[in-house]
Design an enzyme around this catalytic site. Sequence first.
Site, PDB file in Angstrom:
ATOM      1  CE  LYS A  49      -1.474   0.789   4.189  1.00 42.58           C
ATOM      2  NZ  LYS A  49      -1.298   2.050   4.884  1.00 42.58           N
ATOM      3  CB  THR A  50       3.580   2.450   2.233  1.00 40.04           C
ATOM      4  OG1 THR A  50       2.797   2.078   3.369  1.00 40.04           O
ATOM      5  CG2 THR A  50       4.246   3.770   2.496  1.00 40.04           C
ATOM      6  CG  ASP A  67      -1.766   5.665   4.297  1.00 38.81           C
ATOM      7  OD1 ASP A  67      -2.198   4.657   3.717  1.00 38.81           O
ATOM      8  OD2 ASP A  67      -0.831   5.640   5.120  1.00 38.81           O
ATOM      9  CD  GLU A  68      -3.778   2.791   7.480  1.00 40.20           C
ATOM     10  OE1 GLU A  68      -4.770   2.057   7.213  1.00 40.20           O
ATOM     11  OE2 GLU A  68      -2.719   2.349   7.960  1.00 40.20           O
ATOM     12  CD  GLN A  89      -4.992  -4.005   7.291  1.00 38.90           C
ATOM     13  OE1 GLN A  89      -4.162  -3.767   8.140  1.00 38.90           O
ATOM     14  NE2 GLN A  89      -4.688  -4.036   5.996  1.00 38.90           N
ATOM     15  NE  ARG A 138      -0.791  -6.446  10.973  1.00 44.06           N
ATOM     16  CZ  ARG A 138      -0.842  -5.757   9.844  1.00 44.06           C
ATOM     17  NH1 ARG A 138       0.082  -4.877   9.568  1.00 44.06           N
ATOM     18  NH2 ARG A 138      -1.814  -5.954   8.967  1.00 44.06           N
TER      19      ARG A 138
END
Length: 722
Positions: free
Chosen positions: A39-40, A224-225, A255, A610
């Site tokens: 994503k980043t 973002d997010e 998420q 994670r």
Amino acid sequence: MTDPHDLSAILNPLNEAQREAVTAPLGPMLVLAGAGSGKTRVLTHRIVWLIQAQDASPHGILAVTFTNKAAGEMRGRVEQLLGIPGGGLWIGTFHGIAHRLLRLHWREAGLPQGFQILDSEDQQRLIKKLIKAQNLDENRWVPREVQWFINSNKDEGHRPASLKDNNDPTRHQLIKLYAEYETACARAGVVDFAELLLRAFEVWRDNASLLAHYRRRFRHVLIDEFQDTNAIQYAWMKLLVGSEGYPFAVGDDDQSIYRWRGARVENLQQFRRDFPTSKLYRLEQNYRSTGAILAAANGLISNNTGRLGKNLWTSGERGDPIRLYAAFNERDEAEFVSHRIRDWVAHGGQRREIAILYRSNAQSRVFEEAFMSGRIPYKVYGGLRFFERAEIKDALAYLRLVSNRNDDQSFERVVNLPTRGIGAKSLDTVREYAKGAGSSLWDAAAACISGQGSLGPKAASALSGFMQLIERLAHEVSQLVLHEKVDHVLQGSGLIEHYKKDKQDRGEARVENLDELVSAARGFTPEGVESELPPLEAFLAHAVLESGEGQADAWEDCVQMMTLHTAKGLEFPMVFLCGMEDGLFPHQRSLNDIDGLEEERRLCYVGMTRAMKQLFLTYAEQRRLHGVDSYGMQSRFIKEVPDDLIEEIRPRIQVTRPVAVSRLRSEESAAPGMRLGGRVRHRKFGEGVILNFEGNGSTARVEVNFEHQGSKWMMVEYLEPM
DNA sequence: AAATCAACGCTTTTT
DNA sequence: GCGTTGATTT
């Protein structure tokens, strides 16, 4: 020097889905990015692609995140790709950007030029003060709840004037408190976090020319997010983008774990409705976890309804199964984890590669005890951060008063710290006067000293002494550089002396922190809009907005311990999800409504994803919680992971356990499968867990905690082991 | 004004 | 059961 139009450096490291998103034609875009899908990377490469392939000016790009950490990482990666400092690029948190706008346009926003920011603790103090001033019952009007009322209304964009009380007296009073709170903030020249966002929204909404300017400037808005945005953040984005801009939203509905603080997952769908021409991209290839871990996470999350739909996959190997450990109690759970950590380290692993994740902070204690006695270095994340510590806030209050005498919060905080004989009674007099005169406490205090209001001569002289101290400090400090200012005010305030007297251990740490504050000031360089302010004011604003993880933490090789929420965005080769019991996780208070339960499930999904190589799930059959022993059922989430992915680890024999357990063990031949903590089924009561045991052979009776019926004693013969 | 005591309450967190 | 907080004591 690289050719500015050679895009291979940006595009080569991407997979096909990522490349499509990065190079998508200009227009509104929504990227659904699964955990660990890059994503980043897509966000940063898109920024660089806009600059290098579309000739976008860095000046025209706005990238927004939620945390300072994420913003910092994004800026770092963009600059690395560009090979130059990304000056002109606006990358920051929602609050940081809003702050920046308000500093630039304080006049239009109706704020004093040197406005300061209230953190949530300050906000709560202020609200508490207002409630007291109204003589309201604090049991009925809980400061926390009033704070929640105010903040959630701000998050939704509501001012007190626009709120209807619906003839509900409670609501009427809350609205009144909200209005009074606003007045108090305006008088003190402070804004809270939610206010930053709302004010930044309003200043655009109400200033057509200002809005037009920013719309022209920021054609590219990257967020973002996105699943974490609240109503006002969404509205702000929409306002800025207008009909001409290009929003690029990246998020993952699976998420979304911050519904409870106002986040709206629905904004993902709303985005598609508001920008009907938007293109949707999915990033589903995961580069982080093994196949087994992904399959487990997918299996779990498929139990949620109303998902946008996404299936993570990996081209990597399946890896080890998920390991499940049923501990006898929470200490056994911690012991098990300790053993596994030792094994990992013995096989050449590093401790920092291991994360202990839990639902609530209180769970860390048992692990800390086990690690301490086992000499395993660890670091617990969460808790108070540097600028939130009491002594630091005391020091900042002095500095804020030096900078602005009308800051009532700061006045109240330190007027009698260290104690200088200004008691509650004298303060009441001052408060009363301020209320009548509609002035700040400082001005009221001045008036009271000069004979107005009923202040005893002793109190008046003490108060006057305090005010002279502040004036003197302000004067002495005026020509000093920032860190000297901080140092001098600290010395002069008497705070250091005060804390030195404190009980040895604590006091020492506090004095050290105060020293650290001077260092922080020494190392502070105002950035961007901060340099428009005097250094002290810039430093104070910076301190609130970036309360910061302790910057300098020796990078020892430590096991990482944190809540599941804190773990979002991180990854670890080895992950323990601990306390997997119904009531703990999913948490008791989320069990009742389906939305709450689904959010817990997403939290579990976040936790599982994670893990890179190894994932352990552990739970305790018996756990001491709030001082009482309780027996829980294993988390329903465990059952939602496909069976074939899980390998159950049998408890070790030598563990110390209650006598009853060994007695029951001896009965196993008579009642195979019956053991403490074992699962059983009853014809009528359904499934449950064995809590206790007495008698033997055919007269054996057990206490069973049934899922729905609570716990009951009964003969073994009515039960069948599962 | 410090010290002691009883009461409370107990997810999750960033800014 | 523990840590924080507010009230009461000395």
